[in-house]
Write an enzyme that holds these catalytic residues in place. Structure first.
Site, mmCIF file in Angstrom:
data_model
loop_
_atom_site.group_PDB
_atom_site.id
_atom_site.type_symbol
_atom_site.label_atom_id
_atom_site.label_comp_id
_atom_site.label_asym_id
_atom_site.label_seq_id
_atom_site.Cartn_x
_atom_site.Cartn_y
_atom_site.Cartn_z
ATOM 1 N N CYS A 1 0.804 -1.222 0.000
ATOM 2 C CA CYS A 1 0.000 0.000 0.000
ATOM 3 C C CYS A 1 0.836 1.270 0.000
ATOM 4 O O CYS A 1 0.336 2.337 -0.366
ATOM 5 C CB CYS A 1 -0.938 0.021 1.207
ATOM 6 S SG CYS A 1 -2.132 -1.332 1.215
ATOM 7 N N GLN B 1 -5.067 -9.328 5.978
ATOM 8 C CA GLN B 1 -5.056 -8.034 6.652
ATOM 9 C C GLN B 1 -6.306 -7.818 7.505
ATOM 10 O O GLN B 1 -6.249 -7.147 8.542
ATOM 11 C CB GLN B 1 -4.914 -6.910 5.626
ATOM 12 C CG GLN B 1 -3.557 -6.891 4.972
ATOM 13 C CD GLN B 1 -3.308 -5.621 4.177
ATOM 14 O OE1 GLN B 1 -3.951 -4.602 4.373
ATOM 15 N NE2 GLN B 1 -2.351 -5.692 3.255
ATOM 16 N N ARG C 1 -19.989 8.471 1.479
ATOM 17 C CA ARG C 1 -21.385 8.128 1.770
ATOM 18 C C ARG C 1 -21.904 9.086 2.837
ATOM 19 O O ARG C 1 -21.635 8.925 4.036
ATOM 20 C CB ARG C 1 -21.504 6.674 2.241
ATOM 21 C CG ARG C 1 -21.116 5.657 1.177
ATOM 22 C CD ARG C 1 -21.469 4.235 1.607
ATOM 23 N NE ARG C 1 -20.691 3.810 2.754
ATOM 24 C CZ ARG C 1 -19.492 3.236 2.689
ATOM 25 N NH1 ARG C 1 -18.909 3.044 1.509
ATOM 26 N NH2 ARG C 1 -18.863 2.870 3.791
ATOM 27 N N SER D 1 -11.051 0.379 4.448
ATOM 28 C CA SER D 1 -10.878 1.194 3.249
ATOM 29 C C SER D 1 -11.644 0.605 2.075
ATOM 30 O O SER D 1 -11.912 -0.595 2.025
ATOM 31 C CB SER D 1 -9.393 1.299 2.906
ATOM 32 O OG SER D 1 -8.823 0.002 2.752
ATOM 33 N N HIS E 1 -9.154 3.740 -1.476
ATOM 34 C CA HIS E 1 -7.767 3.288 -1.320
ATOM 35 C C HIS E 1 -7.319 2.540 -2.571
ATOM 36 O O HIS E 1 -7.233 1.310 -2.573
ATOM 37 C CB HIS E 1 -7.690 2.387 -0.088
ATOM 38 C CG HIS E 1 -6.325 1.892 0.266
ATOM 39 N ND1 HIS E 1 -5.156 2.428 -0.238
ATOM 40 C CD2 HIS E 1 -5.934 0.887 1.117
ATOM 41 C CE1 HIS E 1 -4.120 1.784 0.257
ATOM 42 N NE2 HIS E 1 -4.570 0.839 1.085
ATOM 43 N N CYS F 1 0.463 2.014 6.639
ATOM 44 C CA CYS F 1 0.721 0.608 6.939
ATOM 45 C C CYS F 1 0.747 -0.169 5.629
ATOM 46 O O CYS F 1 0.128 0.235 4.639
ATOM 47 C CB CYS F 1 -0.328 0.045 7.880
ATOM 48 S SG CYS F 1 -2.012 0.028 7.214
#
Length: 380
Positions: free
Chosen positions: A90, A150, A207, A234, A335, A365
């Site tokens: 990421c 994750q 949202r 995410s 993401h 992270c």
């Protein structure tokens, strides 16, 4: 004379939802669009770019074969402009920025583009592992055959720090509320570059009206009695972002006004089972390198991979929660993996400029238990 690295422009696409408005756009063209926007906004000659360092995670299919190089070609830049594609999960495009700054600081390069892309509608999460696994038997044995999932790691973090589902859902609702307010105030307008002919003009994942009560109805897929679900994690997204890095002297010669100065970068490893706690030691390391205290930092971008990640970071660092992700984060804004580091830095830089914030910190992270952290300083 000690060299410095500065960022003179930072631009991003609006972030699209999975299967949304950007799903039909090839990642090479998403990337080419933000590269073109750098040229349009700065007036640089692309031939003067020493290298393009591009982040991308799922390097398969439409994102295979060094997508950074094909982005340069899609942008119509000269054949002479090289590019490479990097993968630090990421944090890929944050690492691209760190590499770019390091190259400028070292004197090897004078002008570099850093950024990244991820088209998760076209290249699904985990597609690059098809037919194999990156975890050898020795790794699985070392970590008691943990699945390196994750979501399971996020559950472990929530348990370790004692976060309830309500706390996580309140944080997730905050992300949507802040992102909506940022959209309404025009806070993102200067950094966004919508694609011509595409209907998407703003980040698609926000949202409005999200509350802990609405999120309470969602199932927890990682543990039957767990706290992690789609609403406090995410979003799967599409997007791209790019930043132009150079020296103050080169910027001055080109008539460009730098936005921020690169102060320090750090990358750390951490427990690959908890996996997502790396921003905690990375923050300590980058602050030490920058010669700053956390109290000096006016805004923090801590990627919202899952709600427990920034909450654990807050708990361990003692940071001011009002300075954390002030415009919302990945829970609301999305993401797109390989682009997220560059997107967060773009958001941070523009926020610092708009609010006269002197120092900003970004940390991500990353899968496998690593994390990047970067500190930048506003240039008056």
């Amino acid at each position: 004379m000690t060299r410095e690295a500065v960022i003179v422009e930072a631009v991003r696409t609006p972030v699209g939802k999975r299967g949304g408005s950007l799903a039909g756009v090839h990642p090479g063209d998403l990337s080419a669009h933000v590269l073109g926007q750098l040229v349009a906004r700065t007036g640089i000659d692309p031939a003067d770019v020493d290298d393009v360092i591009w982040g991308c995670v799922s390097q398969i299919g439409d994102q295979s074969g060094n997508i950074g190089r094909y982005a340069v070609l899609a942008a119509g830049w000269p054949d002479s402009v090289p590019a490479t594609t990097v993968n630090r999960a990421c944090g890929s495009s944050q690492q691209a920025l760190d590499f770019a700054a390091q190259a400028v600081l070292s004197g090897q390069y004078d002008m570099v583009v850093a950024g990244g892309v991820e088209a998760m509608s076209r290249v699904p999460l985990g597609a690059a592992r098809t037919g194999g696994t990156p975890w050898s038997p020795s790794v699985l044995e070392r970590y008691d055959h943990f699945a390196f999932n994750q979501g399971e790691s996020a559950e472990k973090i929530a348990h370790k720090w004692g976060f309830s589902r309500l706390q996580l859902d309140e944080f997730a609702s905050r992300s949507h509320e802040l992102a909506a307010a940022a959209q309404d105030s025009g806070a993102f307008d200067a950094q966004l570059a919508p694609l011509p002919g595409n209907p998407l003009k703003a980040d698609e994942g926000v949202r409005r009206g999200t509350t802990p009560e609405t999120l309470a109805r969602l199932k927890t897929p990682f543990q039957e009695d767990g706290v992690i679900h789609a609403g406090n994690a995410s979003q799967i997204s599409d997007g791209a972002a790019a930043l132009l890095v150079t020296t103050p002297e080169r910027a001055d010669a080109l008539g460009l006004r730098p936005l921020v100065r690169y102060r320090a970068g750090a990358v750390t490893g951490s427990d690959p089972v908890l996996m997502l706690t790396g921003p905690i030691p990375a923050t300590a390391q980058v602050l030490k390198r920058a010669g700053l205290a956390l109290s000096d930092i006016g805004a923090y971008e801590v990627n919202e991979a899952f709600a427990p990640v920034p909450l654990a970071w807050l708990a361990e660092t003692g940071a001011d929660p009002e300075r954390l992700n002030p415009l919302g984060g990945a829970i609301a804004l999305g993401h797109p993996l390989g682009a997220s580091g560059a997107i967060l830095m773009t958001r941070l830089i523009h926020h610092m400029r708009d609010q006269s914030v002197r120092y900003g910190l970004q940390t991500m992270c990353e899968g496998g238990g690593t994390a990047n952290a970067t500190v930048v300083e506003l240039i008056d």
